[in-house]
Design an enzyme around this catalytic site. Structure first.
Site: not given
Ligand code: ADP
Ligand code: MG
Length: 388
Positions: A29, A31-32, A121-122, A154, A166
């Site tokens: 974790e 580390t990437d 969970l990305s 990103e 991810d």
């Molecule tokens: P994780 O990748 O761990 O889920 P992140 O903060 O990196 O958390 O990414 C989450 C963000 O990605 C959300 O706040 C939203 O902006 C976007 N996102 C992810 N899935 C969706 C979806 N199905 N519809 C709209 N936005 C999404």
């Molecule tokens: Mg993310």
């Protein structure tokens, strides 16, 4: 997805659907972005983007999660700027595709996802990679280029200085396998896990506001640690390049906080290799112990855990059939991942949910971590899950 798509956009002619999975990281974790090793599995939780050409020169993107539709003239997309909105993720991908020389065609897109948002969970990479495939609509891009392009989206557009893990696992995931990724060479090897164990993710259901800013701080702290390391090991380009023993030679010369940050990354990268070795020997308790060491290092040295994650790890370790447990993903909320015997999953799920609910008055979601294939076009529409 065809019927709701037709209702929303008037036509589903030429509809194609693309899938990209979320992931859990078993070990390795933070580390990437330090060019080290990680060991994620792609999940059968995934984001699906249905796409069809639009006939009026518009790009429309609808998210079922958000129940929100966005719309732009296709010619205006290249000049759009980030809005700190969910659409930044697909738009960032569109920008990178344009920069890579792909024309963006007018289209309607509909997003459905079984990956919980902001839970470690990305869901973000799942959205980027599935959107990229939808924009490409059959045009080919090498898998590694696809992962790198989504990472750039990103970093450049969303503004998150993330590593490659991810997006990489969302592209390269494989059924029945974990994937050990070398984040410097960008090569990987498939790791088959012992049959006597399985993994589950438990969601704290919280995402603390610190997550984004603390991530950026850690990236900078690691850069400071590298500078310090270079005073004795000038050839080191990243924390990946020093062993834990070498790092301890330098540590007394570093600021105390920087030393702890660096120590986490250096020991964590070593733990990935040790975990893979233990796995190949079928050393289940060794694997579990490494997961717990990883969590303690994230908790105390890297300081990216939180009370909810620590509680879930400590509670898991008291339960029957559990070998190890740790936070997974960036931290400050999101999920833990626990390694346990398959026949213990039902009782574990019941007991951990009860303990967590008693402590925090929230019911945690629990997900089996079934290693699944990476991103691709969906050929059999019957495999698409119902609206969430
Ligand atoms: P994780 O990748 O761990 O889920 P992140 O903060 O990196 O958390 O990414 C989450 C963000 O990605 C959300 O706040 C939203 O902006 C976007 N996102 C992810 N899935 C969706 C979806 N199905 N519809 C709209 N936005 C999404
Ligand atoms: Mg993310």
């Amino acid at each position: 997805m065809i019927e709701p798509f037709r209702e929303r956009f008037g036509s589903a002619e030429g509809l194609r659907v693309f899938r990209a999975p979320g992931r859990t990281n078993l070990i390795g974790e933070h580390t990437d972005y330090n060019m080290g090793f990680v060991l994620p599995v792609a999940l059968d939780l995934a984001t699906y983007v249905a796409a069809a050409p639009s006939r009026d020169g518009k790009l429309r993107i609808y998210s079922e999660h958000r129940a929100e539709a966005m719309e732009w003239d296709i010619d205006a997309v290249a000049a759009l700027t980030p809005q700190h909105h969910w659409s930044d993720y697909p738009l960032g991908v569109a920008h990178e595709l344009i920069a890579a020389g792909f024309a963006l065609h007018p289209a309607n897109l509909m997003i459905r996802s079984t990956v919980p948002e902001g839970s470690g969970l990305s869901s973000s990479a799942a959205l980027e990679v599935s959107s990229a495939l939808a924009f490409l609509n059959g045009r080919t891009l090498e898998p590694l280029e696809l992962a790198k392009l989504c990472q750039r989206a990103e970093r450049n557009f969303v503004g998150m200085p993330c590593g490659i893990m991810d997006q990489y696992i969302s592209v390269f995931g494989r059924e029945h396998s974990a994937v050990e990724i070398d984040c410097r060479s960008l090569g990987h090897r498939l790791v088959s896990l012992p049959a006597e164990i399985t993994f589950v993710a438990v969601n704290t259901m919280v995402k603390h506001a610190l997550a984004g800013s603390a991530y950026k701080d850690r990236v900078q702290e690691c850069a400071a640690a590298v500078k310090g390391v270079q005073t004795q090991f000038p050839e080191a380009q990243s924390l990946r390049d020093v062993t834990p023993e070498q790092f301890e030679q330098v540590a007394p010369t570093l600021h105390e906080l920087i030393a702890r940050r660096g120590r986490h990354v250096v020991t964590e990268t070593a733990r990935v290799g040790r975990f893979v070795d233990a796995s190949s020997r079928g050393d289940l308790s060794g694997m579990g112990a490494l997961m717990v060491q990883s969590h303690r290092s994230l908790q105390h040295d890297y300081e990216v855990s939180c009370a909810e994650l620590d509680f879930l790890v400590d509670a898991a370790l008291k339960l029957e059939g559990v070998f190890g447990s740790r936070m997974t993903g960036g931290g400050f909320g999101g999920c833990t991942v626990t390694m346990l015997r398959p026949d213990a999953v039902a009782a574990f799920s019941r007991d951990i949910a009860q303990a967590y609910q008693q402590q925090f008055a929230v019911i945690p979601a629990i997900y089996p971590c079934k290693p699944s294939d990476g991103a691709a076009e969906v050929k059999n529409f019957e495999t698409i899950p119902a609206a969430q």
